[in-house]
Design a protein around this motif. Sequence first.
Motif, PDB file in Angstrom:
ATOM      1  N   TRP A  26      -4.386  -6.722  -6.479  1.00 26.49           N
ATOM      2  CA  TRP A  26      -4.188  -5.449  -5.779  1.00 26.49           C
ATOM      3  C   TRP A  26      -3.431  -5.680  -4.473  1.00 26.49           C
ATOM      4  O   TRP A  26      -3.563  -6.707  -3.818  1.00 26.49           O
ATOM      5  CB  TRP A  26      -5.543  -4.802  -5.464  1.00 26.49           C
TER       6      TRP A  26
ATOM      7  N   SER B  22      -4.161   0.617  -1.694  1.00 29.55           N
ATOM      8  CA  SER B  22      -3.464  -0.582  -2.165  1.00 29.55           C
ATOM      9  C   SER B  22      -2.760  -0.327  -3.486  1.00 29.55           C
ATOM     10  O   SER B  22      -3.223   0.477  -4.314  1.00 29.55           O
ATOM     11  CB  SER B  22      -4.458  -1.736  -2.315  1.00 29.55           C
TER      12      SER B  22
ATOM     13  N   SER C 151       0.843  -1.194   0.000  1.00 27.19           N
ATOM     14  CA  SER C 151       0.000   0.000   0.000  1.00 27.19           C
ATOM     15  C   SER C 151       0.880   1.245   0.000  1.00 27.19           C
ATOM     16  O   SER C 151       2.065   1.181   0.315  1.00 27.19           O
ATOM     17  CB  SER C 151      -0.937   0.016   1.214  1.00 27.19           C
TER      18      SER C 151
ATOM     19  N   ARG D 217      -1.759  -0.944  -7.233  1.00 25.30           N
ATOM     20  CA  ARG D 217      -2.544  -1.405  -8.373  1.00 25.30           C
ATOM     21  C   ARG D 217      -1.936  -2.671  -8.958  1.00 25.30           C
ATOM     22  O   ARG D 217      -0.765  -2.975  -8.730  1.00 25.30           O
ATOM     23  CB  ARG D 217      -2.613  -0.323  -9.441  1.00 25.30           C
TER      24      ARG D 217
ATOM     25  N   ASP E  64       0.585  -6.225 -15.788  1.00 24.23           N
ATOM     26  CA  ASP E  64      -0.714  -6.291 -15.123  1.00 24.23           C
ATOM     27  C   ASP E  64      -1.685  -7.256 -15.799  1.00 24.23           C
ATOM     28  O   ASP E  64      -2.891  -7.166 -15.597  1.00 24.23           O
ATOM     29  CB  ASP E  64      -1.341  -4.896 -15.056  1.00 24.23           C
TER      30      ASP E  64
END
Length: 339
Positions: free
Chosen positions: A220, A194, A182, A196, A238
Amino acid sequence: MEHLGVLSVFAAACVLGVVMSQTTLSPAVTITTVSVNVTTPTMPGTTEPSCSVLNTSTCAACAPGTYYDNETRLCSCCPDVGLCVFPAACLPCTQGFYQPLAGQLGCLSCPSGFFSNVTRSPVCRACSPGSYNNNTASISCSACTPGFYTSLPNSTSCNPCPQGTYCNSSSCAQCQICPAGSEALQVAAKQCTSCRPGMHKLSHQTICQICKSGFYQIHWGQENCDLCPENHYCPSPDVNPIQCPNDAFCPEGSTAPGYCMETFFRKAGETCELAPVTIALLVIGGGVGLLFIIVLVLRMKKDNDSELSLARTPLLRKDRPPGRFYGIPCDAEPVYAGW
């Protein structure tokens, strides 16, 4: 009887005059930190104690935390300002004020960063870490609001939490680093957000980091990124790993599939091998190259033979056209006269 009453009053007046003439006003104790001129006190009324009947040697300085009451008749009997016959006649310092010395004319206001929430206080108390006070004569300190802090005592203001830290309660003496996974991108943060997908953060880092090339993270608030597995490739950190095509190579940490050179090579297990057309071209090219070399060698040999034959040829040939010199052929054999 009337004469006896007059004589009694006259005797009492004489005794009172003697007593007043022998009374001294010098105090036995004189403690003061301020020297001022004393004005002539006003005479008390008949209902108040007379200075003439009070023992002024009992005058004492107003204790720390109190001050001299200029309006008190009892204190006016003492010769110096700040002294009172009865300590109860000294006025106490109210909340927000203090007086560390004895025999003073007034109280002092607590400075910024300090407070006094009691009366008769000789000192002011400092605001504790996590609180502040920017006014004088205060009776309390204010707590730092969430997102702000102060780690020093007697502070006059609170500081915003720096980037990467937060404070989710009041009276914070120190801001905390956001937990792993975070971050807090703004100053004066009250809470953390948090990381990403595609990013991560360790516990000692202040902001989230993008996953390195060949790594991915699709969740996350993660602390680490995962290595792209074998036979897969990860074009973006991602997204999930993508299955490698059958005709491509994808070792661990691949960001894109690797192909053999089209037409000339083909995949064979974990390596590339020559394609049949490539082999055919190499054979044909090798044959053409060998033929060229043979022709070149023969050509060079022929040129060498020609140069050798020319070297053996005489400079004058016998088949040249005949010539005459004075009617005699130039190439005729010489004739001897017989001499």
